[in-house]
Design a protein around this motif. Structure first.
Motif, PDB file in Angstrom:
ATOM      1  N   ALA A  49       0.833  -1.205   0.000  1.00 53.93           N
ATOM      2  CA  ALA A  49       0.000   0.000   0.000  1.00 53.93           C
ATOM      3  C   ALA A  49       0.867   1.254   0.000  1.00 53.93           C
ATOM      4  CB  ALA A  49      -0.899  -0.021   1.231  1.00 53.93           C
ATOM      5  N   ASP A  50       0.260   2.389  -0.306  1.00 54.73           N
ATOM      6  CA  ASP A  50       0.944   3.678  -0.246  1.00 54.73           C
ATOM      7  C   ASP A  50       1.195   4.043   1.224  1.00 54.73           C
ATOM      8  OD1 ASP A  50       0.725   4.344  -3.156  1.00 54.73           O
ATOM      9  OD2 ASP A  50      -1.402   4.149  -2.668  1.00 54.73           O
ATOM     10  N   ILE A  51       2.359   4.626   1.469  1.00 47.45           N
ATOM     11  CA  ILE A  51       2.773   4.853   2.854  1.00 47.45           C
ATOM     12  C   ILE A  51       3.101   6.328   3.078  1.00 47.45           C
ATOM     13  CG2 ILE A  51       4.467   4.181   4.616  1.00 47.45           C
ATOM     14  CD1 ILE A  51       4.972   1.710   2.622  1.00 47.45           C
ATOM     15  N   ALA A  52       2.658   6.862   4.206  1.00 52.19           N
ATOM     16  CA  ALA A  52       2.901   8.274   4.537  1.00 52.19           C
ATOM     17  C   ALA A  52       4.393   8.532   4.729  1.00 52.19           C
ATOM     18  CB  ALA A  52       2.142   8.644   5.808  1.00 52.19           C
ATOM     19  N   ILE A  53       4.804   9.757   4.467  1.00 52.69           N
ATOM     20  CA  ILE A  53       6.216  10.144   4.592  1.00 52.69           C
ATOM     21  C   ILE A  53       6.766   9.734   5.968  1.00 52.69           C
ATOM     22  CG2 ILE A  53       5.558  12.503   5.310  1.00 52.69           C
ATOM     23  CD1 ILE A  53       8.167  13.477   3.935  1.00 52.69           C
ATOM     24  N   THR A 113     -18.312  15.102  15.376  1.00 54.85           N
ATOM     25  CA  THR A 113     -16.902  14.762  15.148  1.00 54.85           C
ATOM     26  C   THR A 113     -16.322  15.575  13.988  1.00 54.85           C
ATOM     27  OG1 THR A 113     -17.613  12.995  13.658  1.00 54.85           O
ATOM     28  CG2 THR A 113     -17.093  12.353  15.916  1.00 54.85           C
ATOM     29  N   PHE A 114     -15.002  15.679  13.981  1.00 50.23           N
ATOM     30  CA  PHE A 114     -14.257  16.175  12.824  1.00 50.23           C
ATOM     31  C   PHE A 114     -13.478  15.003  12.244  1.00 50.23           C
ATOM     32  CE2 PHE A 114     -13.943  20.610  14.853  1.00 50.23           C
ATOM     33  CZ  PHE A 114     -14.872  21.161  13.979  1.00 50.23           C
ATOM     34  N   GLY A 115     -13.368  14.965  10.929  1.00 48.97           N
ATOM     35  CA  GLY A 115     -12.514  13.964  10.291  1.00 48.97           C
ATOM     36  C   GLY A 115     -11.174  14.608   9.980  1.00 48.97           C
ATOM     37  N   PHE A 116     -10.135  14.179  10.674  1.00 43.63           N
ATOM     38  CA  PHE A 116      -8.801  14.753  10.464  1.00 43.63           C
ATOM     39  C   PHE A 116      -7.808  13.708   9.988  1.00 43.63           C
ATOM     40  CE2 PHE A 116      -9.561  18.673  12.965  1.00 43.63           C
ATOM     41  CZ  PHE A 116      -8.838  19.565  12.183  1.00 43.63           C
ATOM     42  N   MET A 117      -6.949  14.084   9.061  1.00 42.92           N
ATOM     43  CA  MET A 117      -5.788  13.259   8.740  1.00 42.92           C
ATOM     44  C   MET A 117      -4.566  14.161   8.828  1.00 42.92           C
ATOM     45  SD  MET A 117      -6.345  12.897   4.635  1.00 42.92           S
ATOM     46  CE  MET A 117      -7.430  14.151   3.902  1.00 42.92           C
ATOM     47  N   LEU A 118      -3.411  13.539   9.014  1.00 39.15           N
ATOM     48  CA  LEU A 118      -2.179  14.319   9.000  1.00 39.15           C
ATOM     49  C   LEU A 118      -1.652  14.393   7.573  1.00 39.15           C
ATOM     50  CD1 LEU A 118      -0.165  13.242  12.164  1.00 39.15           C
ATOM     51  CD2 LEU A 118      -1.829  15.088  11.881  1.00 39.15           C
ATOM     52  N   LYS A 173      -2.256   7.387  17.850  1.00 37.79           N
ATOM     53  CA  LYS A 173      -1.495   6.311  17.232  1.00 37.79           C
ATOM     54  C   LYS A 173      -1.907   6.125  15.775  1.00 37.79           C
ATOM     55  CE  LYS A 173      -0.062   2.069  19.323  1.00 37.79           C
ATOM     56  NZ  LYS A 173      -0.480   0.959  20.212  1.00 37.79           N
ATOM     57  N   ILE A 174      -3.200   6.197  15.528  1.00 40.48           N
ATOM     58  CA  ILE A 174      -3.699   5.993  14.164  1.00 40.48           C
ATOM     59  C   ILE A 174      -3.348   7.187  13.277  1.00 40.48           C
ATOM     60  CG2 ILE A 174      -5.730   5.508  12.765  1.00 40.48           C
ATOM     61  CD1 ILE A 174      -7.034   4.461  15.404  1.00 40.48           C
ATOM     62  N   LEU A 175      -3.481   8.396  13.835  1.00 42.18           N
ATOM     63  CA  LEU A 175      -3.154   9.593  13.052  1.00 42.18           C
ATOM     64  C   LEU A 175      -1.723   9.532  12.530  1.00 42.18           C
ATOM     65  CD1 LEU A 175      -4.763  12.471  15.175  1.00 42.18           C
ATOM     66  CD2 LEU A 175      -5.305  11.954  12.780  1.00 42.18           C
ATOM     67  N   ILE A 176      -0.783   9.119  13.390  1.00 37.68           N
ATOM     68  CA  ILE A 176       0.631   9.142  12.997  1.00 37.68           C
ATOM     69  C   ILE A 176       1.090   7.825  12.366  1.00 37.68           C
ATOM     70  CG2 ILE A 176       1.263  10.888  14.722  1.00 37.68           C
ATOM     71  CD1 ILE A 176       2.440   8.635  16.431  1.00 37.68           C
ATOM     72  N   SER A 177       0.165   6.882  12.163  1.00 37.65           N
ATOM     73  CA  SER A 177       0.538   5.582  11.588  1.00 37.65           C
ATOM     74  C   SER A 177       0.942   5.740  10.123  1.00 37.65           C
ATOM     75  CB  SER A 177      -0.648   4.617  11.685  1.00 37.65           C
ATOM     76  OG  SER A 177      -1.681   5.041  10.820  1.00 37.65           O
ATOM     77  N   PRO A 178       1.684   4.769   9.568  1.00 36.21           N
ATOM     78  CA  PRO A 178       2.093   4.854   8.158  1.00 36.21           C
ATOM     79  C   PRO A 178       0.905   4.919   7.194  1.00 36.21           C
ATOM     80  CG  PRO A 178       3.236   3.043   9.283  1.00 36.21           C
ATOM     81  CD  PRO A 178       2.212   3.552  10.232  1.00 36.21           C
ATOM     82  N   VAL A 215      -0.115  16.353  15.073  1.00 38.08           N
ATOM     83  CA  VAL A 215      -1.122  16.012  16.076  1.00 38.08           C
ATOM     84  C   VAL A 215      -1.425  17.234  16.950  1.00 38.08           C
ATOM     85  CG1 VAL A 215      -1.608  14.546  18.080  1.00 38.08           C
ATOM     86  CG2 VAL A 215      -0.464  13.580  16.099  1.00 38.08           C
ATOM     87  N   GLU A 216      -0.381  18.018  17.250  1.00 40.90           N
ATOM     88  CA  GLU A 216      -0.569  19.224  18.069  1.00 40.90           C
ATOM     89  C   GLU A 216      -1.589  20.158  17.432  1.00 40.90           C
ATOM     90  OE1 GLU A 216       2.500  17.746  17.523  1.00 40.90           O
ATOM     91  OE2 GLU A 216       2.173  16.981  19.559  1.00 40.90           O
ATOM     92  N   GLN A 217      -1.484  20.319  16.111  1.00 40.31           N
ATOM     93  CA  GLN A 217      -2.453  21.174  15.410  1.00 40.31           C
ATOM     94  C   GLN A 217      -3.852  20.592  15.524  1.00 40.31           C
ATOM     95  OE1 GLN A 217      -2.209  24.053  14.089  1.00 40.31           O
ATOM     96  NE2 GLN A 217      -0.039  24.406  13.723  1.00 40.31           N
ATOM     97  N   VAL A 218      -3.978  19.292  15.314  1.00 38.78           N
ATOM     98  CA  VAL A 218      -5.297  18.652  15.377  1.00 38.78           C
ATOM     99  C   VAL A 218      -5.914  18.860  16.752  1.00 38.78           C
ATOM    100  CG1 VAL A 218      -6.552  16.465  15.192  1.00 38.78           C
ATOM    101  CG2 VAL A 218      -4.645  16.923  13.651  1.00 38.78           C
ATOM    102  N   LYS A 219      -5.080  18.780  17.776  1.00 40.02           N
ATOM    103  CA  LYS A 219      -5.575  18.912  19.152  1.00 40.02           C
ATOM    104  C   LYS A 219      -6.180  20.284  19.439  1.00 40.02           C
ATOM    105  CE  LYS A 219      -2.876  15.369  21.506  1.00 40.02           C
ATOM    106  NZ  LYS A 219      -1.640  15.053  22.234  1.00 40.02           N
TER     107      LYS A 219
END
Ligand code: ZN
Ligand code: ZN
Ligand code: FE
Length: 753
Positions: free
Chosen positions: A94-98, A295-300, A265-270, A250-254
């Motif tokens: 699968a495609d993987i985050a930086i 809820t808000f839907g957030f991704m990093l 954990k999920i936000l910062i996962s690959p 994550v700090e911004q999301v918070k």
């Protein structure tokens, strides 16, 4: 294991243990030939385990060890070129985050890839979205026509380098570049860095920019800018459905949402999916981003380009969060070609941030939420696809499972793997259907599957079923919809030769008696099921409009249970009196009505009664609003009764509905009524499970179906079942909604042979 630096890892390991030999990708996966001293060979083998922290993305699905001839002359360990011959079945990842190290280099002024929006390595970057064919080597990807410069090539060929055989490796000199276009498609800024800076500036100014990312285009605006969000809504003609957002950390999301440990954990996962997070009470996100939900839907930011856009400061300002919604027209497939984007999104975007790395497969962002403090997937796409779900044992046939018509995914099965497609969408949309056909072709080729069995839904009219029934020379297995939901959970949890009690809460599914099922208790295994109980049938008028207009299930329930609804209440739900009267006549004369036990429609009716509105402008809008107001600390519920009819236990909800109506008329707060309603649903489902256990002695309860995307209901029911000492299983890896149906169908087809 391709594309995650497995071969360099093996090389370094072999050096460590002074072994000679060779590693190569072949069509079955990876082959390693090693020779050396026995104890060292054993230590080497012991390192090849899925939980080796040295290689975080490694997942070994199976190994086979054979003795081979000793080669006396062998002095070194090498990585050999891969061969494209033979039976192609090597894993595509699968495609993987930086990754952290690439992110560090992105901002390291001494690195020659500093600020380069396509930096990647063997631990991160695009995979599935750029693969045209297997094996996963550069010529088989959309990077094929970028010729590596000397610096990149040196890293690509240097075994000790993190970029050794990283197929998309590139730099500003030799790799893809970014440019900015006007809505007409005309290039307005050809320089990569200036184009990024201008994009950030435009977003800060409230403009709508279409941004080409990893698996397609996003439409982006500054999420804190009310008028920009409104403009995007108007232009996209998407009135209320919540938008997803992207932030840089994550700090911004918070700042905007509550992030617990599991979510972080999920936000910062690959995989970096969109995570649904509780809104913070006071936050600066534009109200129109997500109106009907709590809820808000957030991704990093998951690509270097996203990082650069969100990290750049223009005139002393930075973007805290952007709306990043799929760049498509309503529910059509994601757009991934540059020309197509200009053609279709030219009226929506004020500019296009383009790049020239082609996307071979469009992949949507995945969406997950937290149920019972763990991750549950709502939309399975980028980051997860095409990673296989491992079967409990070998599958003796090659299988194609067509899935459902809504939220379609399809599934291939072979050996010990279930390989699901990414979220495809609603097949009733012409373009989605065409995309589905092409996707099936691509998948069959990529994974070299020649189906001997085709599984599909029992529904006579599903497009997916009609397609599957037309496939020649295959065995057709037709699977009842809710049995497939239950089987998806069984497949995920490796349940093979065991009967379970399943509680399915769903919108609609074709039943074996021709009725529309939707709230079922099935005693099921992978080879068969019997219906133990269900919500008592009620008449549903005007089948095709029934999922949109809540007045229809409401009047159906009122007719069935002889409920008294005041004119005032009715007119709030359906202001058009004649329309309501027509539906009543329809019910009395039994014209164009179907019998249903749909939980989804019951939720629509309850939502309407609680003042959430009269129609679902997008799927499950009323139930989502109803869930969002439910008060956590309300624990009581309405009365209901279970009765045994001819064959099944049926749930009678007359007293619950009367209770809701009476509470609403007394002016009890909608939040309390909503919670009591949710609790009642959990109670009667649990009660059915208890009766099923009494009769069968089975203690495993499986829950699935689209209505369990409702966290309030799912959490309450799981708690209740655990209190009654059930072993509770639910969907984690595939959606509980129809996106998981294809896995269930495939698992059943695999067991039926
Ligand atoms: Zn990296
Ligand atoms: Zn280069
Ligand atoms: Fe369903």
């Amino acid at each position: 294991m391709q594309g995650i630096g497995f071969r360099p890892f093996i090389y370094r390991l072999a050096e460590e243990y002074s072994l000679t030999g060779v590693v190569y990708n072949n069509t079955a996966g990876v082959s390693i030939e090693v020779q050396g001293q026995n104890d060292r060979l054993n230590e080497f083998l012991a390192q090849l385990s899925s939980d080796n922290p040295k290689i975080p993305l490694m997942k070994i699905l199976g190994t086979e060890i054979n003795d081979i001839e000793i080669i006396e002359s062998e002095k070194t360990f090498t990585i050999a070129q891969s061969s494209g011959e033979g039976n192609i079945s090597a894993a595509v990842t699968a495609d993987i985050a930086i990754c952290r190290r690439c992110l560090f280099e992105l901002y390291d002024p001494s690195d020659f890839r500093c600020q380069y929006p396509f930096i990647n390595c063997t631990n991160c970057g695009p995979r599935y979205s750029i693969i045209k064919n297997v094996p996963y080597d550069r010529p088989n990807t959309t990077m094929a026509h970028f010729t590596m410069c000397t610096k990149c090539r040196r890293q690509y060929e240097q075994v000790s380098d993190r970029r050794f055989h990283a197929q998309p490796v590139a730099c500003p000199v030799c790799g893809p570049s970014v440019y900015l276009c006007a809505p007409s498609g005309e290039t307005t800024e050809a320089d990569t860095q200036k184009a990024i800076e201008k994009t950030t500036q435009m977003l800060l100014e409230g403009k709508v920019v279409a941004i080409k990312g990893l698996g397609g285009f996003h439409l982006a605006v500054d999420a804190e800018n009310d008028s920009a969000v409104k403009t995007l809504r108007n232009r996209k003609r998407r009135d209320r459905k919540p938008f997803a957002m992207m932030a840089v950390s994550v700090e911004q999301v918070k700042k905007f949402a509550v992030v617990d440990e599991a979510s972080e954990k999920i936000l910062i996962s690959p995989q970096a999916p969109i995570v649904l997070l509780p809104k913070r009470n006071a936050n600066t996100i534009a109200a129109l981003v997500a109106e009907d939900v709590n809820t808000f839907g957030f991704m990093l930011a998951y690509t270097p380009l996203h990082h650069l856009l969100l990290g750049r400061e223009v005139n002393g300002r930075k973007l805290s969060a952007i709306v990043a919604t799929s760049g498509n027209i309503s529910d059509e497939p994601l757009i991934c070609e540059n020309d197509e984007a200009v053609l279709n999104l030219g009226d929506i975007a004020d500019a296009f941030l383009m790049h020239n790395r082609q996307i071979r497969r469009q992949v949507d962002d995945s969406v997950v939420h937290i149920i019972d403090n763990q991750q549950a997937i709502l939309r399975r796409a980028r980051g997860f696809v095409p990673v296989a779900i491992v079967a409990a044992g070998k599958i003796n046939s090659e299988i194609f499972a067509a899935g459902a018509d809504m939220k379609n995914t399809f599934c291939l099965a072979r050996e010990n793997q279930f390989i699901l497609s990414e979220h495809i969408g609603n097949l009733a949309e012409g373009r989605v259907y065409k995309h589905w056909l092409k996707s099936i072709e691509h998948f069959l080729r990529l994974f070299d599957v020649r189906p001997e069995t085709a599984a599909c839904d029992l529904h006579p009219g599903y497009l997916s079923s009609r397609y599957a029934r037309r496939i020649r020379n295959v065995k057709i297995v037709e699977v009842q919809h809710h049995w497939a939901h239950a089987a998806s959970v069984m497949a995920e949890h490796g349940i093979k030769n065991q009967k379970i009690i399943s509680l399915i809460a769903d919108g609609t599914g074709f039943g074996t008696d021709g009725a529309i099922w939707g709230c079922e208790c099935l005693i099921a295994s992978l080879t068969g099921f019997s219906r133990f109980g269900h919500l008592d049938y009620f008449p549903l008028p005007g089948a095709d409009k029934a999922a949109k207009q809540a007045i229809r299930p409401l009047l159906g329930l009122a007719f069935k249970y002889n409920l008294k609804l005041s004119e005032k209440l009715l007119s709030e739900i359906e202001p058009n009196k004649t329309a309501a009267e027509t539906i009543k006549t329809q019910l009395k004369k039994n014209i164009n009505t179907v019998a249903t036990s749909s939980m989804g429609r019951l939720f629509d009716a309850a939502g309407a009664l609680c003042g959430m509105g009269g129609s679902n402008d997008f799927e499950a809008q009323l139930p989502m609003r109803l869930e969002s107001i439910a008060e956590e600390d309300v624990k009581n519920f309405y009365p209901f009764s279970l009765k045994k009819d001819k064959e099944n236990v049926v749930v009678n909800i007359k007293h619950m509905l009367e209770g809701i109506i009476s509470d609403v008329e007394k002016g009890v707060s909608a939040g309390t009524v909503s919670a009591k309603f949710h609790n009642t649903a959990a109670e009667f489902l649990c009660e059915m499970a208890i009766r099923a256990r009494e009769q069968t002695g089975i203690n495993t309860a499986v829950i699935s179906g689209g209505v369990f995307c409702n966290r309030f209901l799912a959490n309450r029911l799981i708690q209740l079942l655990r209190q009654k000492d059930f072993r509770v299983l639910f969907n984690r890896l595939v959606p509980a909604n129809d996106g998981g149906i294809s896995l269930g169908q495939a698992a059943i087809a695999a067991a039926t042979r």
